[in-house]
Design a protein around this motif. Structure first.
Motif, PDB file in Angstrom:
ATOM      1  N   THR A  83      -4.609   3.125  12.577  1.00 44.61           N
ATOM      2  CA  THR A  83      -3.725   3.824  11.648  1.00 44.61           C
ATOM      3  C   THR A  83      -3.728   3.107  10.297  1.00 44.61           C
ATOM      4  O   THR A  83      -3.663   1.879  10.236  1.00 44.61           O
ATOM      5  N   LYS A  84      -3.790   3.887   9.215  1.00 38.47           N
ATOM      6  CA  LYS A  84      -3.866   3.307   7.874  1.00 38.47           C
ATOM      7  C   LYS A  84      -2.700   3.755   7.005  1.00 38.47           C
ATOM      8  O   LYS A  84      -2.134   4.832   7.209  1.00 38.47           O
ATOM      9  N   MET A  85      -2.376   2.923   6.037  1.00 42.41           N
ATOM     10  CA  MET A  85      -1.356   3.244   5.043  1.00 42.41           C
ATOM     11  C   MET A  85      -1.828   2.724   3.693  1.00 42.41           C
ATOM     12  O   MET A  85      -2.397   1.635   3.596  1.00 42.41           O
ATOM     13  N   ILE A  86      -1.606   3.511   2.648  1.00 44.42           N
ATOM     14  CA  ILE A  86      -1.948   3.103   1.288  1.00 44.42           C
ATOM     15  C   ILE A  86      -0.686   2.604   0.591  1.00 44.42           C
ATOM     16  O   ILE A  86       0.369   3.219   0.682  1.00 44.42           O
ATOM     17  N   VAL A  87      -0.824   1.478  -0.122  1.00 43.94           N
ATOM     18  CA  VAL A  87       0.250   0.984  -0.979  1.00 43.94           C
ATOM     19  C   VAL A  87      -0.247   1.088  -2.420  1.00 43.94           C
ATOM     20  O   VAL A  87      -1.253   0.480  -2.783  1.00 43.94           O
ATOM     21  N   LYS A  88       0.437   1.888  -3.227  1.00 41.43           N
ATOM     22  CA  LYS A  88       0.041   2.074  -4.617  1.00 41.43           C
ATOM     23  C   LYS A  88       0.602   0.949  -5.501  1.00 41.43           C
ATOM     24  O   LYS A  88       1.417   0.144  -5.048  1.00 41.43           O
ATOM     25  N   ARG A  89       0.156   0.919  -6.738  1.00 42.14           N
ATOM     26  CA  ARG A  89       0.587  -0.124  -7.685  1.00 42.14           C
ATOM     27  C   ARG A  89       2.105  -0.158  -7.865  1.00 42.14           C
ATOM     28  O   ARG A  89       2.689  -1.224  -8.070  1.00 42.14           O
ATOM     29  N   ASP A  90       2.726   1.018  -7.799  1.00 43.34           N
ATOM     30  CA  ASP A  90       4.185   1.063  -7.955  1.00 43.34           C
ATOM     31  C   ASP A  90       4.905   0.860  -6.626  1.00 43.34           C
ATOM     32  O   ASP A  90       6.100   1.053  -6.532  1.00 43.34           O
ATOM     33  N   PHE A  91       4.112   0.511  -5.589  1.00 44.47           N
ATOM     34  CA  PHE A  91       4.611   0.217  -4.237  1.00 44.47           C
ATOM     35  C   PHE A  91       5.169   1.438  -3.518  1.00 44.47           C
ATOM     36  O   PHE A  91       5.901   1.301  -2.540  1.00 44.47           O
ATOM     37  N   THR A  92       4.798   2.619  -3.980  1.00 44.43           N
ATOM     38  CA  THR A  92       5.043   3.793  -3.157  1.00 44.43           C
ATOM     39  C   THR A  92       3.970   3.833  -2.073  1.00 44.43           C
ATOM     40  O   THR A  92       2.871   3.291  -2.241  1.00 44.43           O
TER      41      THR A  92
END
Length: 351
Positions: A36-45
């Protein structure tokens, strides 16, 4: 939600960097599976989920350092109690998570993620290989490869060619694994491409398509009426196919052992035409809208046409879990719930 690789490729096209957290292994009753994967964006969303709660909060916190240093992190999380470094989550168990930086200006990384997205969209099975260095704290595009049963993508590497050969010897039975023998490589198989094919593009199909997309199914809508099967009416669907007829569907759409077929055409004769075709496939789920009376009549017709009782047992009719649904929205919820139950391997009485 949308496929995680779709989201990665959108970010890469927009030249946005991000962090990917992947569950490498799990133990006990951790909420999400390995892979299972999750993305963390620069704004931490966050895009996607690896289990929610404190686990995602701690991974997000670690991502701050990964953004700053671009160095990967492998971290064990214990999800049992409040003692020591454990996380207070009632599920119990534990997970090992790889947290890595993805650079949109790394051409090799962009190429690999694009290829992964293409293969998933085509419904082709593949294995992603990532070198997780023992002595270098970075993972770049040159440390990633993709192999299918016949093709190889990525920079040439002797050790990876050896791994690829081993993978192909037992291609359909590879499980996610962090190998730590000759070097350290994360082996991630992508075998299950769960597709929902909604045959019939009426009001109920519209409601179903929105839900199945949110549940992570690759959603295809098919009809032989262009005024119904169009992207304007099905904006969230991955594919909308307006066919000249509902004949020979197996030659027009991808149907395999991970396909979920929802038959909601405009009438019994069309349902029968489609159902007879679908019973000749190895689709995981075949559901047909209709009453118990219609079900009994349909089954008799199929038996008279030469189908067996075992064939008929594959059909989910009336479609959906029994929640006394009446409106298109309620019927869509009941169908989606039934798909989830089948997805999780739960058998139950359909009578």
């Amino acid at each position: 939600m949308d496929d995680i690789y779709e989201k990665m490729n959108v970010l890469l096209r927009d030249r946005q960097d991000f962090v990917v957290a992947t569950i490498v292994s799990k133990s006990g009753s951790a909420p999400r599976e390995a892979g299972t994967k999750m993305i963390v964006k620069r704004d931490f969303t966050l895009i996607g989920s690896i289990g929610g709660g404190m686990l995602e909060a701690m991974v997000t916190k670690l991502s701050s350092g990964v953004f700053a240093s671009r160095e990967f992190v492998i971290k064990d999380f214990i999800l049992i109690d409040k003692k020591d470094s454990s996380i207070d989550m009632v599920c119990g168990g534990g997970v090992k998570v790889l947290i890595e930086y993805v650079d949109p200006y790394d051409a090799d990384a962009v190429s690999i993620y694009q290829k992964a997205g293409e293969l998933k969209k085509q419904g082709l099975e593949f294995v992603l290989i990532t070198k997780v260095h023992m002595d270098i704290p970075f993972i770049t595009g040159k440390d990633k490869w993709i192999c299918t049963e016949t093709a190889f993508y990525g920079t040439e590497d002797h050790d990876v060619q050896r791994i690829t050969k081993s993978i192909r010897e037992d291609f359909n039975h590879i499980e996610i694994e962090l190998q730590e023998e000759e070097g350290r490589y994360l082996i991630e198989p992508f075998y299950r491409f769960e597709r929902v094919c909604i045959i019939g593009a009426g009001h109920i199909a519209q409601k179903i398509a929105g839900i199945t997309k949110e549940l992570g199914f690759y959603t295809v809508v098919v009809d032989d009426r262009k005024e119904f099967a169009n992207k304007k009416r099905f904006q969230t669907a991955d594919e909308v196919r307006a066919l000249s007829s509902l004949d020979n569907l197996s030659n027009k759409i991808i149907i395999n052992h991970d396909s979920y077929i929802i038959i909601v055409t405009r009438g019994h004769s069309y349902d029968m035409k489609v159902l007879a075709q679908m019973l000749k496939t190895d689709a995981k789920y075949i559901g047909v809208i209709g009453s118990s009376k219609k079900r009994d009549y349909t089954y008799q017709e199929l038996l008279q046409e030469g189908f067996t009782k075992e064939d008929v047992k594959r059909i989910y009719c009336p479609i959906g879990l029994k929640i006394h649904a009446e409106t298109p929205e309620e019927i869509a919820v009941s169908i989606a719930a039934e798909l989830i139950k089948v997805r999780r391997g739960q058998a139950y009485d359909r009578g």
